[in-house]
Design a protein around this motif. Sequence first.
Motif, PDB file in Angstrom:
ATOM      1  N   VAL A  49       0.840  -1.197   0.000  1.00  0.00           N
ATOM      2  CA  VAL A  49       0.000   0.000   0.000  1.00  0.00           C
ATOM      3  C   VAL A  49       0.874   1.245   0.000  1.00  0.00           C
ATOM      4  CG1 VAL A  49      -1.782   1.284   1.250  1.00  0.00           C
ATOM      5  CG2 VAL A  49      -1.804  -1.234   1.260  1.00  0.00           C
ATOM      6  N   LEU A  50       0.501   2.225  -0.845  1.00  0.00           N
ATOM      7  CA  LEU A  50       1.207   3.498  -0.941  1.00  0.00           C
ATOM      8  C   LEU A  50       0.189   4.632  -0.866  1.00  0.00           C
ATOM      9  CD1 LEU A  50       3.405   2.455  -3.986  1.00  0.00           C
ATOM     10  CD2 LEU A  50       4.280   2.767  -1.676  1.00  0.00           C
TER      11      LEU A  50
ATOM     12  N   PHE B 267       3.871   1.132   2.697  1.00  0.00           N
ATOM     13  CA  PHE B 267       5.210   1.652   2.423  1.00  0.00           C
ATOM     14  C   PHE B 267       5.146   3.175   2.523  1.00  0.00           C
ATOM     15  CE2 PHE B 267       5.690  -2.555   1.087  1.00  0.00           C
ATOM     16  CZ  PHE B 267       7.006  -2.831   0.725  1.00  0.00           C
ATOM     17  N   ARG B 268       6.074   3.759   3.252  1.00  0.00           N
ATOM     18  CA  ARG B 268       6.094   5.196   3.486  1.00  0.00           C
ATOM     19  C   ARG B 268       7.331   5.830   2.856  1.00  0.00           C
ATOM     20  NH1 ARG B 268       3.588   2.743   7.835  1.00  0.00           N
ATOM     21  NH2 ARG B 268       1.973   3.950   8.921  1.00  0.00           N
ATOM     22  N   SER B 269       7.237   7.124   2.614  1.00  0.00           N
ATOM     23  CA  SER B 269       8.429   7.856   2.194  1.00  0.00           C
ATOM     24  C   SER B 269       9.245   8.168   3.439  1.00  0.00           C
ATOM     25  CB  SER B 269       8.030   9.151   1.477  1.00  0.00           C
ATOM     26  OG  SER B 269       7.267   9.970   2.342  1.00  0.00           O
ATOM     27  N   GLY B 270      10.503   8.387   3.261  1.00  0.00           N
ATOM     28  CA  GLY B 270      11.346   8.745   4.403  1.00  0.00           C
ATOM     29  C   GLY B 270      12.334   7.658   4.764  1.00  0.00           C
TER      30      GLY B 270
ATOM     31  N   LEU C 168       7.498   0.542   8.850  1.00  0.00           N
ATOM     32  CA  LEU C 168       7.739   0.776  10.274  1.00  0.00           C
ATOM     33  C   LEU C 168       8.187  -0.496  10.988  1.00  0.00           C
ATOM     34  CD1 LEU C 168       4.727   3.080  11.234  1.00  0.00           C
ATOM     35  CD2 LEU C 168       7.055   3.736  10.592  1.00  0.00           C
ATOM     36  N   TYR C 169       9.114  -0.326  11.926  1.00  0.00           N
ATOM     37  CA  TYR C 169       9.580  -1.396  12.824  1.00  0.00           C
ATOM     38  C   TYR C 169      10.250  -2.551  12.066  1.00  0.00           C
ATOM     39  CZ  TYR C 169       6.005   1.167  15.353  1.00  0.00           C
ATOM     40  OH  TYR C 169       5.229   2.170  15.880  1.00  0.00           O
ATOM     41  N   LEU C 170      10.784  -2.259  10.885  1.00  0.00           N
ATOM     42  CA  LEU C 170      11.426  -3.310  10.101  1.00  0.00           C
ATOM     43  C   LEU C 170      12.891  -3.479  10.498  1.00  0.00           C
ATOM     44  CD1 LEU C 170      10.889  -5.285   7.746  1.00  0.00           C
ATOM     45  CD2 LEU C 170      11.720  -3.511   6.192  1.00  0.00           C
TER      46      LEU C 170
END
Length: 484
Positions: free
Chosen positions: A197-198, A228-231, A236-238
């Motif tokens: 998801v984006l 999936f996030r930008s930055g 998260l928490y990967l």
Amino acid sequence: MSDYCQHDIVSRREFLSKSTLGIGSVALASLLNPLKGVASVPDGGVNNGLLKQLHFAPKAKRVIYLFQSGGPSQMELFDYKPLLNKRKGEELPDSVRGGQRLTGMTSHQKSFPMAGSIFDFKQHGQSGAWVSELMPHTASIADELCFVKSMYTEAINHDPAITFFQTGSQQNGRPSIGSWVSWGLGSDNQNLPSFCVLLSRGREGDQPLYAKLWGSGFLPSLHQGVQFRSGKDPVLYLNDPPGIKKNSRRRMLDYLKELHQIQYEKVKDPEISSRIAQYEMAYRMQTSVPETMDIAKEPDYIYDMYGPESRIPGTYSANCLLARRLIERDVKFVQLYHQGWDQHGNLPNDIKIQCKSTDQASAALIMDLKQRGLLEDSLVIWGGEFGRTNYSQGRLTEDNYGRDHHPRCFTIWMAGGGVKKGLSYGSTCDFGYNIAENPVHVHDFQATLMYLMGVDHEKLTFKHQGRRFRLTDVHGEVVHDLLA
């Protein structure tokens, strides 16, 4: 759920957990030897999914769903209605409106002045598809697209309408389309989630999006969408905590798996196996995600194709480019959400902004997939949760107006993945308020999507609380006229 059904769901995981190598060692081996770590699926085969054999020969192996959150106005983009311009400002006839339900934002209006689009329309390509001047890049690929101009839905407000499109129900708690696909078909890449998801935003203050839209509902949590996030941290928490080395993480996961297995033997809860699989996937993603998200090596001509914003992480353009990279790596379902289409007022100005940030990238994605030989078996979908009214919400002026929510008719488009090229299917009345021919319900759309992936939507079911559920509830017909 019967003991037989429960055993049938988890037998593969039981086998892996009780084998000599175990899941953890298999995951480690896949990192050491990537060629063996990526599963190959023979034609007609399904890897990891519930289905051992597809119901139909699939036309689409992957899906990219470009969801335009807020409800794009079909009359400014694809549904040309010159009668509305001719009769601008006149009252919408009661015979056309037919007493249909209105939102609380316009139900109090004493007048419903018809409002045509101030933007020019032209026919494009050999198909002669009508496309607004707001979408020049989309117009340039009109012959690749399959327009459905007779979509309709049941919900009139954003949250239930988006939930309905994404899960088949207006109520919370049902699995999303991507989760059904992941659960039924599994993944062709062991190192990335089958459902990604984006998110991007066109403007501030628009309708919010919630994780339930890509949630797994009552399906095993392994099949929920991974955002999936930008930055710095795309997922998260990967990453490992500071001071934790790779081999330490590996040992921790192996011991944790043993503890989970002991608990599973006691309670036989399939979700325990899902939790183990999620930990192992996260471990493998520590290598695969940074490589996938690294778009710095993309050539300049690709950035030029997607537009200048494609170099800015988190934008719609950048997410379209990432979607291509994900399906190149055999991710099964990629869901993009772009906010900002809810234009109750100041529509002409705001829709210009939305189109400027989405038009070029959407068209580029189609052409990029085509030049790589991926479009033929990748289904791309563009559309929102409902359409907009043909009358103005509030005051109508020469160059400014707004439109309220309209569930009775709107437009989406699809490309690739077994749908007809250069087709405009269905039509609305001259007023653009009702469907004139070939109505397509949300459940029909969902049934057709599943059919293109080789799945009979009536047969992919999950027993929950004493009832067998499916994406399309108890409705839906495949729209064969859309199929190539």
